[in-house]
Design a protein around this motif. Sequence first.
Motif, short mmCIF file in Angstrom:
data_model
loop_
_atom_site.label_atom_id
_atom_site.label_comp_id
_atom_site.label_asym_id
_atom_site.label_seq_id
_atom_site.Cartn_x
_atom_site.Cartn_y
_atom_site.Cartn_z
N TYR A 34 -24.98 -21.48 8.27
CA TYR A 34 -24.25 -20.74 9.21
C TYR A 34 -24.86 -19.30 9.30
O TYR A 34 -25.51 -18.96 8.31
N VAL A 35 -24.87 -18.81 10.39
CA VAL A 35 -25.10 -17.65 10.72
C VAL A 35 -23.87 -16.70 10.72
O VAL A 35 -22.87 -16.95 11.48
N LEU A 36 -23.76 -15.75 9.92
CA LEU A 36 -22.62 -14.87 9.99
C LEU A 36 -22.82 -13.76 10.97
O LEU A 36 -23.99 -12.97 10.75
N TYR A 37 -21.82 -13.33 11.66
CA TYR A 37 -21.82 -12.00 12.72
C TYR A 37 -20.83 -11.16 12.15
O TYR A 37 -19.51 -11.74 12.06
N SER A 38 -20.88 -10.05 12.38
CA SER A 38 -19.77 -8.81 12.37
C SER A 38 -19.42 -8.68 13.88
O SER A 38 -20.36 -8.20 14.51
N VAL A 39 -18.20 -8.96 14.06
CA VAL A 39 -17.86 -8.72 15.62
C VAL A 39 -16.92 -7.72 15.59
O VAL A 39 -15.60 -7.90 15.31
N PRO A 40 -17.18 -6.39 16.02
CA PRO A 40 -16.28 -5.47 16.43
C PRO A 40 -15.09 -5.95 17.23
O PRO A 40 -15.04 -6.64 18.09
N VAL A 41 -13.79 -5.17 16.57
CA VAL A 41 -12.68 -5.52 17.18
C VAL A 41 -12.20 -4.17 17.81
O VAL A 41 -10.83 -4.36 18.73
N ARG A 42 -12.58 -3.24 17.65
CA ARG A 42 -12.08 -2.02 18.38
C ARG A 42 -13.08 -1.69 19.26
O ARG A 42 -14.19 -1.52 19.11
N ASP B 55 -22.24 -11.22 24.50
CA ASP B 55 -20.75 -11.04 24.66
C ASP B 55 -19.88 -10.59 23.94
O ASP B 55 -19.01 -9.81 24.50
N PHE B 56 -20.04 -10.69 22.60
CA PHE B 56 -19.19 -10.20 21.69
C PHE B 56 -19.96 -9.07 20.99
O PHE B 56 -19.07 -8.37 19.95
N ASN B 57 -21.05 -8.49 21.29
CA ASN B 57 -21.63 -7.35 20.53
C ASN B 57 -21.76 -7.76 19.00
O ASN B 57 -21.48 -6.81 18.18
N ALA B 58 -22.04 -9.02 18.68
CA ALA B 58 -21.97 -9.46 17.66
C ALA B 58 -23.49 -9.06 16.56
O ALA B 58 -24.67 -8.98 17.32
N GLN B 59 -23.35 -8.61 15.44
CA GLN B 59 -24.52 -8.31 14.76
C GLN B 59 -24.56 -9.29 13.69
O GLN B 59 -23.56 -9.59 12.73
N GLU B 60 -25.58 -9.78 13.34
CA GLU B 60 -26.02 -10.63 12.31
C GLU B 60 -25.97 -10.17 11.15
O GLU B 60 -26.70 -9.13 11.05
N VAL B 61 -25.10 -10.60 10.14
CA VAL B 61 -25.30 -10.20 8.60
C VAL B 61 -25.66 -10.91 7.61
O VAL B 61 -26.18 -10.38 6.64
N ALA B 62 -25.80 -12.22 8.04
CA ALA B 62 -26.49 -13.05 6.68
C ALA B 62 -26.41 -14.53 7.42
O ALA B 62 -25.97 -14.94 8.29
N ARG B 63 -27.12 -15.25 6.62
CA ARG B 63 -27.20 -16.91 6.78
C ARG B 63 -26.89 -17.51 5.40
O ARG B 63 -27.58 -17.21 4.39
N LEU C 75 -15.25 -11.43 10.72
CA LEU C 75 -16.47 -11.99 10.33
C LEU C 75 -16.59 -13.32 10.97
O LEU C 75 -15.49 -14.18 10.69
N VAL C 76 -17.47 -13.94 11.41
CA VAL C 76 -17.60 -15.13 12.33
C VAL C 76 -18.80 -15.85 11.76
O VAL C 76 -19.75 -15.42 11.70
N GLY C 77 -18.44 -17.30 11.43
CA GLY C 77 -19.85 -18.01 10.97
C GLY C 77 -19.88 -19.10 12.18
O GLY C 77 -19.08 -19.60 12.57
N CYS C 78 -21.17 -19.41 12.78
CA CYS C 78 -21.65 -20.21 13.37
C CYS C 78 -22.70 -20.99 13.20
O CYS C 78 -23.49 -20.63 12.46
N PRO C 79 -22.67 -22.24 13.46
CA PRO C 79 -23.65 -23.20 12.79
C PRO C 79 -25.17 -22.72 13.31
O PRO C 79 -25.07 -22.41 14.28
N GLU C 80 -26.00 -22.68 12.53
CA GLU C 80 -27.59 -21.98 12.71
C GLU C 80 -28.08 -22.88 14.11
O GLU C 80 -28.71 -22.29 14.98
N LEU D 58 -26.29 -19.23 20.91
CA LEU D 58 -26.02 -18.09 20.03
C LEU D 58 -26.12 -16.80 20.48
O LEU D 58 -25.71 -15.76 20.41
N GLY D 59 -27.21 -16.75 21.49
CA GLY D 59 -27.85 -15.42 22.26
C GLY D 59 -26.54 -14.64 23.15
O GLY D 59 -26.55 -13.76 23.14
N VAL D 60 -26.14 -15.90 23.65
CA VAL D 60 -24.83 -15.45 24.41
C VAL D 60 -23.74 -14.88 23.83
O VAL D 60 -23.02 -14.04 24.25
N PHE D 61 -23.59 -15.62 22.74
CA PHE D 61 -22.37 -15.10 21.80
C PHE D 61 -22.75 -13.70 21.28
O PHE D 61 -21.71 -12.99 21.34
N VAL D 62 -23.95 -13.46 20.96
CA VAL D 62 -24.12 -11.96 20.37
C VAL D 62 -23.97 -10.89 21.52
O VAL D 62 -23.53 -10.11 21.26
#
Length: 97
Positions: free
Chosen positions: A89-97, A77-85, A61-66, A71-75
């Motif tokens: 902060y925007v919270l992303y779920s970043v798969p590790v497997r 590059d890491f296959n991140a899914q936004e889960v909340a704000r 679970l990763v938080g990035c300032p809004e 942020l698009g590059v982060f999403v």
Amino acid sequence: MRFTVSMFATAALITACSPPPPPVSTALPLFGEGYRFKGDGCQRVGESPATGEYLDDAADLVGCPEDLENLGVFVIDFNAQEVARIDGYVLYSVPVR
């Protein structure tokens, strides 16, 4: 007097050019020195009443300032899914497997 004014003017210009500090969050237990690398704007987020439902053993679970640039590059590059704000902060779920 002229020296004092120019020092204040210089300080104001330097402050105006500096990036704003990230928002301070009371609900998010941020930790680490950046996600994935030291100095990155995003950070890992730990468990709290505000984040418990977003934690997953197969993802970080990763938080990035809004207002963080790229942020698009982060999403992508890491296959991140936004889960909340939360608290600026925007919270992303970043798969590790």
